[in-house]
Scaffold this motif. Structure first.
Motif, PDB file in Angstrom:
ATOM      1  N   GLU A  41      78.836  -1.909 -16.730  1.00  0.00           N
ATOM      2  CA  GLU A  41      79.513  -0.627 -16.916  1.00  0.00           C
ATOM      3  C   GLU A  41      81.002  -0.762 -16.637  1.00  0.00           C
ATOM      4  O   GLU A  41      81.834  -0.248 -17.392  1.00  0.00           O
ATOM      5  CB  GLU A  41      78.896   0.438 -16.013  1.00  0.00           C
ATOM      6  CG  GLU A  41      77.530   0.882 -16.460  1.00  0.00           C
ATOM      7  CD  GLU A  41      76.857   1.837 -15.490  1.00  0.00           C
ATOM      8  OE1 GLU A  41      77.473   2.208 -14.469  1.00  0.00           O
ATOM      9  OE2 GLU A  41      75.703   2.216 -15.756  1.00  0.00           O
ATOM     10  N   GLU A  42      81.341  -1.466 -15.562  1.00  0.00           N
ATOM     11  CA  GLU A  42      82.743  -1.662 -15.195  1.00  0.00           C
ATOM     12  C   GLU A  42      83.485  -2.422 -16.297  1.00  0.00           C
ATOM     13  O   GLU A  42      84.639  -2.130 -16.593  1.00  0.00           O
ATOM     14  CB  GLU A  42      82.822  -2.432 -13.878  1.00  0.00           C
ATOM     15  CG  GLU A  42      84.202  -2.550 -13.302  1.00  0.00           C
ATOM     16  CD  GLU A  42      84.192  -3.208 -11.926  1.00  0.00           C
ATOM     17  OE1 GLU A  42      85.216  -3.824 -11.601  1.00  0.00           O
ATOM     18  OE2 GLU A  42      83.187  -3.101 -11.197  1.00  0.00           O
ATOM     19  N   ARG A  74      70.455  -4.054 -10.748  1.00  0.00           N
ATOM     20  CA  ARG A  74      71.351  -2.921 -10.509  1.00  0.00           C
ATOM     21  C   ARG A  74      72.812  -3.372 -10.492  1.00  0.00           C
ATOM     22  O   ARG A  74      73.676  -2.755 -11.107  1.00  0.00           O
ATOM     23  CB  ARG A  74      70.989  -2.227  -9.199  1.00  0.00           C
ATOM     24  CG  ARG A  74      71.707  -0.903  -9.017  1.00  0.00           C
ATOM     25  CD  ARG A  74      71.326  -0.215  -7.709  1.00  0.00           C
ATOM     26  NE  ARG A  74      72.534  -0.192  -6.904  1.00  0.00           N
ATOM     27  CZ  ARG A  74      72.669  -0.685  -5.698  1.00  0.00           C
ATOM     28  NH1 ARG A  74      71.651  -1.229  -5.087  1.00  0.00           N
ATOM     29  NH2 ARG A  74      73.797  -0.621  -5.056  1.00  0.00           N
ATOM     30  N   GLU A 120      75.867  -2.382 -13.017  1.00  0.00           N
ATOM     31  CA  GLU A 120      77.129  -1.821 -12.516  1.00  0.00           C
ATOM     32  C   GLU A 120      78.316  -2.611 -13.061  1.00  0.00           C
ATOM     33  O   GLU A 120      79.311  -2.027 -13.500  1.00  0.00           O
ATOM     34  CB  GLU A 120      77.176  -1.864 -10.989  1.00  0.00           C
ATOM     35  CG  GLU A 120      76.334  -0.832 -10.302  1.00  0.00           C
ATOM     36  CD  GLU A 120      76.388  -0.983  -8.783  1.00  0.00           C
ATOM     37  OE1 GLU A 120      77.367  -1.553  -8.258  1.00  0.00           O
ATOM     38  OE2 GLU A 120      75.441  -0.529  -8.128  1.00  0.00           O
TER      39      GLU A 120
END
Length: 58
Positions: free
Chosen positions: A18-19, A11, A15
């Motif tokens: 994506e950032e 996860r 994240e």
């Protein structure tokens, strides 16, 4: 021989991807498709996040 379990959760890695803007590459090719430079950037982001959390907890 079993694979070594990573320190970061899947996860968290997603994240960070994506950032960084490489989540599309990860979804298509997995983390093996991410360039070495961007892998380094993912590690840098993870370290920064961990440092921020450490400072907030003190």
């Amino acid at each position: 021989m079993s694979r070594r379990q990573g320190i970061m959760s899947d996860r968290l890695k997603l994240e960070l991807a994506e950032e960084l803007g490489v989540a599309d590459v990860v979804s298509r090719e997995g983390f093996g498709g991410v360039s070495s430079r961007n892998c380094g950037n993912l590690v840098r982001l993870a370290i920064e996040r961990a440092e921020r959390q450490t400072m907030q907890n003190n």
